[in-house]
Enzyme design. Sequence first.
Site, PDB file in Angstrom:
ATOM      1  N   HIS A 120      -7.554  -4.981  -0.473  1.00 31.68           N
ATOM      2  CA  HIS A 120      -7.037  -3.679  -0.917  1.00 31.68           C
ATOM      3  C   HIS A 120      -5.871  -3.816  -1.900  1.00 31.68           C
ATOM      4  O   HIS A 120      -5.083  -2.892  -2.056  1.00 31.68           O
ATOM      5  CB  HIS A 120      -6.632  -2.842   0.313  1.00 31.68           C
ATOM      6  N   SER A 193      -6.300  -5.029  13.361  1.00 33.98           N
ATOM      7  CA  SER A 193      -7.065  -4.040  12.589  1.00 33.98           C
ATOM      8  C   SER A 193      -7.858  -3.148  13.537  1.00 33.98           C
ATOM      9  O   SER A 193      -8.444  -3.634  14.507  1.00 33.98           O
ATOM     10  CB  SER A 193      -8.021  -4.737  11.619  1.00 33.98           C
ATOM     11  N   SER A 194      -7.895  -1.864  13.205  1.00 33.68           N
ATOM     12  CA  SER A 194      -8.723  -0.942  13.989  1.00 33.68           C
ATOM     13  C   SER A 194     -10.202  -1.161  13.678  1.00 33.68           C
ATOM     14  O   SER A 194     -11.061  -0.631  14.371  1.00 33.68           O
ATOM     15  CB  SER A 194      -8.331   0.508  13.678  1.00 33.68           C
TER      16      SER A 194
HETATM   17  P1  NAD Z   1      -5.031   0.461  11.166  1.00 27.56           P
HETATM   18  O1  NAD Z   1      -3.710   1.173  11.121  1.00 27.56           O
HETATM   19  O2  NAD Z   1      -6.266   1.268  11.093  1.00 27.56           O
HETATM   20  O3  NAD Z   1      -5.136  -0.402  12.497  1.00 27.56           O
HETATM   21  C1  NAD Z   1      -4.058  -1.181  12.952  1.00 27.56           C
HETATM   22  C2  NAD Z   1      -4.396  -1.593  14.372  1.00 27.56           C
HETATM   23  O4  NAD Z   1      -3.377  -2.474  14.819  1.00 27.56           O
HETATM   24  C3  NAD Z   1      -4.443  -0.399  15.345  1.00 27.56           C
HETATM   25  O5  NAD Z   1      -5.633  -0.486  16.113  1.00 27.56           O
HETATM   26  C4  NAD Z   1      -3.195  -0.603  16.217  1.00 27.56           C
HETATM   27  O6  NAD Z   1      -3.412  -0.153  17.548  1.00 27.56           O
HETATM   28  C5  NAD Z   1      -3.014  -2.095  16.144  1.00 27.56           C
HETATM   29  N1  NAD Z   1      -1.631  -2.572  16.298  1.00 27.56           N
HETATM   30  C6  NAD Z   1      -0.533  -2.135  15.647  1.00 27.56           C
HETATM   31  N2  NAD Z   1       0.539  -2.861  16.000  1.00 27.56           N
HETATM   32  C7  NAD Z   1       0.101  -3.778  16.916  1.00 27.56           C
HETATM   33  C8  NAD Z   1       0.742  -4.806  17.666  1.00 27.56           C
HETATM   34  N3  NAD Z   1       2.047  -5.076  17.536  1.00 27.56           N
HETATM   35  N4  NAD Z   1      -0.020  -5.546  18.516  1.00 27.56           N
HETATM   36  C9  NAD Z   1      -1.348  -5.302  18.671  1.00 27.56           C
HETATM   37  N5  NAD Z   1      -2.011  -4.346  17.972  1.00 27.56           N
HETATM   38  C10 NAD Z   1      -1.284  -3.597  17.099  1.00 27.56           C
HETATM   39  O7  NAD Z   1      -4.958  -0.650  10.041  1.00 27.56           O
HETATM   40  P2  NAD Z   1      -6.121  -1.335   9.223  1.00 27.56           P
HETATM   41  O8  NAD Z   1      -7.278  -1.624  10.117  1.00 27.56           O
HETATM   42  O9  NAD Z   1      -5.460  -2.437   8.479  1.00 27.56           O
HETATM   43  O10 NAD Z   1      -6.568  -0.198   8.183  1.00 27.56           O
HETATM   44  C11 NAD Z   1      -5.615   0.655   7.566  1.00 27.56           C
HETATM   45  C12 NAD Z   1      -5.561   0.655   6.054  1.00 27.56           C
HETATM   46  O11 NAD Z   1      -4.244   0.993   5.614  1.00 27.56           O
HETATM   47  C13 NAD Z   1      -5.859  -0.682   5.434  1.00 27.56           C
HETATM   48  O12 NAD Z   1      -6.793  -0.443   4.451  1.00 27.56           O
HETATM   49  C14 NAD Z   1      -4.552  -1.151   4.786  1.00 27.56           C
HETATM   50  O13 NAD Z   1      -4.785  -1.503   3.430  1.00 27.56           O
HETATM   51  C15 NAD Z   1      -3.619   0.023   4.786  1.00 27.56           C
HETATM   52  N6  NAD Z   1      -2.267  -0.261   5.346  1.00 27.56           N
HETATM   53  C16 NAD Z   1      -1.645  -1.454   5.090  1.00 27.56           C
HETATM   54  C17 NAD Z   1      -0.416  -1.714   5.651  1.00 27.56           C
HETATM   55  C18 NAD Z   1       0.247  -3.046   5.343  1.00 27.56           C
HETATM   56  O14 NAD Z   1      -0.031  -3.635   4.305  1.00 27.56           O
HETATM   57  N7  NAD Z   1       1.114  -3.567   6.209  1.00 27.56           N
HETATM   58  C19 NAD Z   1       0.202  -0.800   6.487  1.00 27.56           C
HETATM   59  C20 NAD Z   1      -0.463   0.421   6.732  1.00 27.56           C
HETATM   60  C21 NAD Z   1      -1.697   0.684   6.148  1.00 27.56           C
END
Ligand code: NAD
Length: 249
Positions: A120, A193-194
């Site tokens: 992404h 990741s979800s």
């Molecule tokens: P998502 O938010 O859909 O899923 C994140 C998952 O991680 C969730 O299921 C949550 O319950 C879990 N989680 C969060 N903190 C945790 C922890 N400490 N221990 C265990 N589990 C934990 O994220 P995704 O699947 O990456 O998809 C979201 C989209 O948003 C992606 O396309 C991404 O590009 C973007 N995004 C990126 C960032 C980043 O770069 N850090 C942040 C937010 C969103």
Amino acid sequence: MASLTDVAKWIQASRKIIGFTGAGISTHSGIPDFRSPGGVWSKNTTILFQEFVDNYEDRVEYWRQKAAIWPAVRDAEPNNAHQFFVDLDRAGKLLGIITQNIDGLHERSGVDGQKIVRLHGWMQEAVCLSCGTAVTMDAACERLKDEPAPVCEQCAGLLKPATISFGQSLREGDLSRAATLSTKCDLCLAVGSSLVVQPAAGFPEMASQNNARLVIINNTATPLDRMADAVIREDIGTAVEQLKKAMRR
Ligand code: NAD
């Protein structure tokens, strides 16, 4: 379903591991994930790629959102889960990391940059949609005071943070590198990741279909849990420490 101790053994035995990472790996670095209630991301209206291209007001709003998030992303530090992949890399076990994250923390952690596929994109740069000229995000944000939707200084094309927006195609080269990693690995660690965002979530699935073991480390259920060889439903920081301990035994 296998245990964390089994996963530690699989990691020790493998030299063809891939990471598939999402926003959850960076929450301990202070960057909220996509779905956390009340987080910065969930408060923003989504601007689709075509809206960004077509409407000045949407470009202004898009840049406002990105500029609001950028300082937190720029100043974040990698955490123990990013470091875990560095350790796997140094031990000659890591084929690559496919990340959905746009925060650049895998790069900053010291993993060989050639091994990272940023599905992404990332926030560290802004790129001209017409000529491809890149500038740093800091430089682009600096211009926002006078120009709330900055244009390229070379060709006056639209400047956009180098992230993939909703409605924007992923880069062919990234998709093909991710597919290669997913078919060559024998162990896929899907961390934070979800697994609902497509086509990204198709890669751990592809790894599993190609007979790699799939391990999911996430604190909530995912649609791929049913095909995983192990699901560690745990905080990522804690799971990584437990894995390291089990690998030392
Ligand atoms: P998502 O938010 O859909 O899923 C994140 C998952 O991680 C969730 O299921 C949550 O319950 C879990 N989680 C969060 N903190 C945790 C922890 N400490 N221990 C265990 N589990 C934990 O994220 P995704 O699947 O990456 O998809 C979201 C989209 O948003 C992606 O396309 C991404 O590009 C973007 N995004 C990126 C960032 C980043 O770069 N850090 C942040 C937010 C969103």
